[in-house]
Write a protein that holds these residues in place. Structure first.
Motif, short mmCIF file in Angstrom:
data_model
loop_
_atom_site.label_atom_id
_atom_site.label_comp_id
_atom_site.label_asym_id
_atom_site.label_seq_id
_atom_site.Cartn_x
_atom_site.Cartn_y
_atom_site.Cartn_z
N GLN A 86 17.94 16.75 90.70
CA GLN A 86 18.48 15.41 89.95
C GLN A 86 17.13 14.53 90.02
O GLN A 86 17.01 13.31 89.81
N GLY A 87 16.07 15.10 90.49
CA GLY A 87 14.77 14.52 90.57
C GLY A 87 14.48 13.19 91.50
O GLY A 87 15.36 13.14 92.43
N LEU A 88 13.42 12.41 91.39
CA LEU A 88 13.34 11.29 92.26
C LEU A 88 12.81 10.42 91.31
O LEU A 88 12.22 10.42 90.25
N LYS A 89 13.07 9.09 91.75
CA LYS A 89 12.57 7.77 91.15
C LYS A 89 11.76 7.07 91.92
O LYS A 89 12.05 6.57 92.93
N ILE A 90 10.46 6.48 91.66
CA ILE A 90 9.85 5.54 92.37
C ILE A 90 9.59 4.17 91.69
O ILE A 90 9.26 4.17 90.62
N VAL A 91 9.88 3.31 92.36
CA VAL A 91 9.84 1.72 92.16
C VAL A 91 8.77 1.10 92.56
O VAL A 91 8.57 1.29 93.83
N LEU A 92 7.95 0.24 91.86
CA LEU A 92 6.67 -0.71 92.12
C LEU A 92 7.41 -1.81 92.16
O LEU A 92 7.32 -2.43 90.94
N PRO A 93 8.05 -2.54 92.92
CA PRO A 93 8.93 -3.58 92.70
C PRO A 93 7.87 -4.99 92.53
O PRO A 93 8.27 -5.85 91.65
N GLU A 94 6.79 -4.83 93.15
CA GLU A 94 5.91 -6.31 93.05
C GLU A 94 4.45 -5.89 92.89
O GLU A 94 3.86 -4.50 92.99
N GLY A 95 3.62 -6.57 92.32
CA GLY A 95 2.40 -6.34 92.13
C GLY A 95 2.12 -5.15 90.88
O GLY A 95 1.47 -4.02 91.01
N ARG A 96 2.92 -5.33 89.71
CA ARG A 96 2.74 -4.34 88.87
C ARG A 96 1.14 -3.98 88.48
O ARG A 96 0.50 -4.87 88.09
N PRO A 97 0.86 -2.72 88.62
CA PRO A 97 -0.41 -2.27 88.22
C PRO A 97 -0.86 -2.40 86.86
O PRO A 97 0.14 -1.85 85.99
N ASP A 98 -2.16 -2.10 86.34
CA ASP A 98 -2.52 -1.94 85.09
C ASP A 98 -2.25 -0.69 84.81
O ASP A 98 -1.84 0.42 85.55
N ALA A 99 -2.59 -0.23 83.36
CA ALA A 99 -2.09 1.12 82.68
C ALA A 99 -3.00 2.33 83.32
O ALA A 99 -2.55 3.27 83.71
N ALA A 100 -4.16 1.90 83.76
CA ALA A 100 -5.01 3.09 83.98
C ALA A 100 -4.65 3.20 85.51
O ALA A 100 -4.59 4.57 85.87
N ALA A 101 -4.20 2.38 86.48
CA ALA A 101 -4.09 2.65 87.80
C ALA A 101 -2.72 3.34 88.00
O ALA A 101 -2.34 4.30 88.75
N LEU A 102 -1.86 2.91 87.17
CA LEU A 102 -0.49 3.52 86.85
C LEU A 102 -0.48 4.88 86.70
O LEU A 102 0.16 6.01 87.13
N GLY A 103 -1.58 5.15 85.51
CA GLY A 103 -1.45 6.43 85.17
C GLY A 103 -2.54 7.39 86.12
O GLY A 103 -1.85 8.79 86.31
N ARG A 104 -3.16 7.00 86.94
CA ARG A 104 -3.70 7.76 88.02
C ARG A 104 -2.79 8.13 89.17
O ARG A 104 -2.69 9.17 89.59
#
Length: 762
Positions: A426-444
């Motif tokens: 059933q997989g995993l989910k990862i939450v980044l609740p604060e400090g939303r990163p930019d698209a490049a950082a999130l992609g990496r």
């Protein structure tokens, strides 16, 4: 104080009985909905990282793990036009139900190949039911009949965590009713044999009624302010009846004995409560404090047993020292009416009275103390053999495999693990609740996560990733689904079973991946919940063990004035517990003796909550029997100063009653083995085995051995502690009814199955 209670019961017996009936009626009204409103959940730590992540996903992103699963099977392929049309209609029908927050299926989701079976003839519909455990349970109960069975050309079965809880709750309710239907009639017959008369046998049932109904009423009220597990009802019923029998045996036994010595009803009651009643209260305190250690655990499943245990002990004690004396005051010498064994005793009327030293338990204790080292060696070697499987114990949490194999939740779970391996974890989910990163950082970050062994794919707002590279652009609506103003989340598809060591390693590896700078990563999902729950339990366990050990030491010191006796009691209890754990691993982890205990699914693990629960329950019950035995031994030792004589006399005067009480309680727990839910089977068998082992092996063999080897050191304590005990400790000296009416030395003893000769009340 107890003597005053006896006087109150004598003077105000009718008022006491009327108040008891009124209280029983009120408690019964409160308790009646308990089976329907208590929860089957409570296996997660609400403050763990995974639980916090689940709350954030639900509250901020309106998403979460699916907890309601439909297994859809058709005669043809899932991709055929007719099957696909009915599949989409079923998905729409489920989505339209109140309380259903999210729905997806093989026919409606993109990239949904993992929702189709390997043979192509089955598919899954996944839903998330909104709300807490109770709300999810109600929704599942209402929705499941509407979307299962024949749906067009489809055959549909329901499963998932919500159905596991619902079906488990329903099965436990029916199993408990069946177990009570078996155990209660047989117990009544055994009570008649143990108490020796039909009238006396009804007394513990009155106390049991107060304790069981009172505890269920408490659970029902507590459910209004906190989570309470339906599994706690099993403990309320079994322990309520068991303690009622224990306490009634000791008080009624002492009351009969005092009648035999010539005391009238009033004097016999005062003496009984001042001696046996006092021991009952002290014993109840040890059981209550042992069960209260469950309150340190964060899972409300375990805390519920603490609530139930504390309530049961309180009401059983109240019934024993208030209601029971009032009933005895009303009955007087008529307690021995309907004496079913009178014919056998009349046949023995001409025979000489058996001397105490001729009794079985006296002879057993004497024989054991005559050869302490050989007996000790044989018993320890035998127990070591039973303990050995426990060294290979593997622990887990209950899932659908705990249910009988013919229940749909178990069938859906089995099919999921076999035919849908990519969805099994059933997989995993990862939450980044604060400090939303930019698209490049999130992609990496997503690329790094996709390189973790066991991760098949990562989906987020920037696209889909596998093996360290992006494989697809963002899906339509990804911005709205995966982000809010402050944070974002990522979905990890895995093929690793959640409740396994591989699942734990996967969670650890994912958490070791460094999140984007300035962001905190919280991991959710079944595997993360499993890892966090085990960690919470192991972290709390030392505190629970310390609480029990310290309180046991303090209470037994106050009871005996010795520092040796508490240490001996703790060590012997641990020995019997580990032997019980070994037997549970042999049966439930390794899958042996299914012909005896009934069919169940072998997972290679045992539910980690059961050893913890049994530890607190069994430790409390062991101390219950320890107190009863030591009260007699200490009294004899204070009277004679002879250690061997005291042990033999103490065992003779309590051995039959402790064994009878333990046997009746063990029988009631054994009735739970007929349950279809595996961890209820384990609780029933494990507790029954431990009770019998403690009453026979520990009390009958090892206690005399250790007390013989220790000699006078049994009663040793440093001088400062001796002085402290003299001031605040428990006294075993003689009590008197009034000035000049001495109490018989036989505190709390009873001849099992023997009725008294009626006396005229003065």
């Amino acid at each position: 104080m107890l003597a005053r209670l006896a006087s109150l019961a004598l003077r105000r017996r009718r008022i006491v009985l009327v108040l008891a009936v009124l209280g029983f009626a009120i408690a019964g009204a409160l308790a009646s909905p308990a089976m329907k409103v208590l929860s089957a959940g409570g296996f997660e730590d609400p403050d763990a990282e995974s639980s916090v992540a689940v709350d954030i996903l639900r509250d901020r992103f309106d998403t979460g793990d699916p907890n309601f699963v439909l297994l859809v099977r058709a005669a043809g392929q899932a991709d055929s036009a007719e099957v696909a049309a009915d599949g989409r209609a079923l998905t729409k029908k489920l989505a339209s139900q109140t309380g259903v927050a999210e729905v997806t299926s093989y026919w409606t989701a993109s990239q949904a190949a993992d929702l189709r079976s390997k043979d192509g003839r089955s598919a899954l519909v996944l839903a998330r039911l909104a709300g807490d455990d109770d709300e999810v349970l109600k929704t599942a109960k209402r929705v499941a009949p509407l979307v299962t069975g024949e749906q067009g050309v489809l055959e549909v079965r329901s499963g998932g965590r919500a159905e596991f809880n619902r079906q488990g709750s329903d099965r436990i309710t029916s199993d408990l009713m069946r177990a009570e239907g078996i155990a209660v009639p047989v117990t009544v017959l055994l009570l008649v044999l143990v108490f020796g008369s039909g009238m006396a046998a009804l007394l513990p049932l009155a106390v049991a009624g107060v304790s069981v109904v009172g505890s269920l009423a408490v659970l029902r009220l507590l459910n209004e302010v906190t989570g309470v597990s339906i599994f706690a009802i099993n403990l309320s019923t079994a322990l309520g009846l068991g303690l009622a029998i224990d306490y009634s045996l000791f008080i009624v036994g002492r009351y009969r004995e005092e009648l035999r010595t010539g005391h009238d009803t009033a004097a016999a009651l005062r003496i009984s409560l001042a001696t046996a009643g006092r021991t009952v209260v002290f014993s109840a305190l040890t059981v209550l404090l042992s069960l209260s250690a469950l309150l340190v655990f964060p899972l409300y499943f375990l805390r519920s047993f603490a609530y139930a245990g504390i309530a049961v002990v309180f009401f059983a004690t109240l019934g024993a020292v208030v209601l029971l004396p009032a009933l005895l005051a009303v009955l007087g010498p008529r307690i021995d009416r309907f004496d079913v064994l009178a014919r056998f005793r009349r046949g023995k009327a001409g025979k000489p009275t058996k001397r105490p030293e001729d009794g079985f338990w006296h002879r057993l204790a004497t024989a054991v103390m005559r050869r302490p080292l050989p007996v000790l060696t044989v018993v320890l070697v035998s127990l070591a053999v039973v303990v050995m499987p426990f060294t290979q114990a593997s622990f887990g949490l209950p899932d659908d495999r705990a249910l009988p194999k013919d229940m749909s939740a178990a069938q859906v779970g089995a099919a999921t693990r076999t035919d849908f391996p990519s969805f099994a974890g059933q997989g995993l989910k990862i939450v980044l609740p604060e400090g939303r990163p930019d698209a490049a950082a999130l992609g990496r970050y997503a690329e790094s996560l996709s390189e973790v062994a066991g991760v098949d794919r990562v989906d987020t707002v920037t696209g889909s990733y596998r093996d360290g590279a992006q494989i697809a652009p963002p899906a339509a609506g990804a911005e709205k689904s995966f982000t809010d103003a402050d944070g974002a989340w990522l979905a990890l598809t895995t093929g690793v079973e959640a409740y396994s060591e591989a699942g734990q390693e996967l969670v650890s590896d994912v958490r070791n991946v460094r999140p984007p700078q300035g962001a905190e990563a919280l991991v959710a999902g079944p595997a993360a919940t499993y890892e966090d729950t085990l960690d919470s339990l192991w972290s709390a366990l030392p505190y629970a063990a310390l609480i029990i050990a310290v309180l046991t030491f303090v209470l037994l010191f106050l009871f005996t004035g010795s520092v040796v006796m508490p240490v001996k009691a703790v060590l012997l209890n641990l020995l019997s517990l580990t032997a019980t754990y070994g037997a549970m691993v042999f049966v439930f982890q390794d899958g042996h003796l299914q012909w005896l205990v009934g069919d169940f699914t072998v997972t290679g693990r045992i539910d980690v909550t059961m050893p913890i629960l049994m530890f607190c329950i069994i430790f409390g019950l062991s101390m219950d029997y320890e107190v009863f035995l030591l009260s007699r031994i200490k009294e004899e030792y204070d009277r004679t100063g002879d250690n061997r004589t005291a042990v033999a006399a103490g065992l003779e005067n309590t051995g039959r009653i402790v064994t009878a009480a333990a046997g009746l309680l063990a029988f009631f727990f054994l009735a739970l083995v007929s349950a279809g839910v595996t961890h209820v089977k384990m609780l029933g068998l494990g507790t029954a085995l431990a009770i019998l082992m403690d009453a026979v092996v520990i009390r009958g063999l090892l206690v005399p051995v250790f007390m013989r080897l220790a000699g006078r050191a049994n009663w040793w304590a440093p001088a400062p502690l001796r002085r402290l005990h003299d001031k605040i400790g428990f006294s075993h000296g003689p009590t008197s009814v009034d000035a000049g009416t001495p109490v018989s030395a036989q505190a709390g003893a009873m001849i099992v199955g023997e009725a008294t000769t009626p006396h005229t009340t003065r």
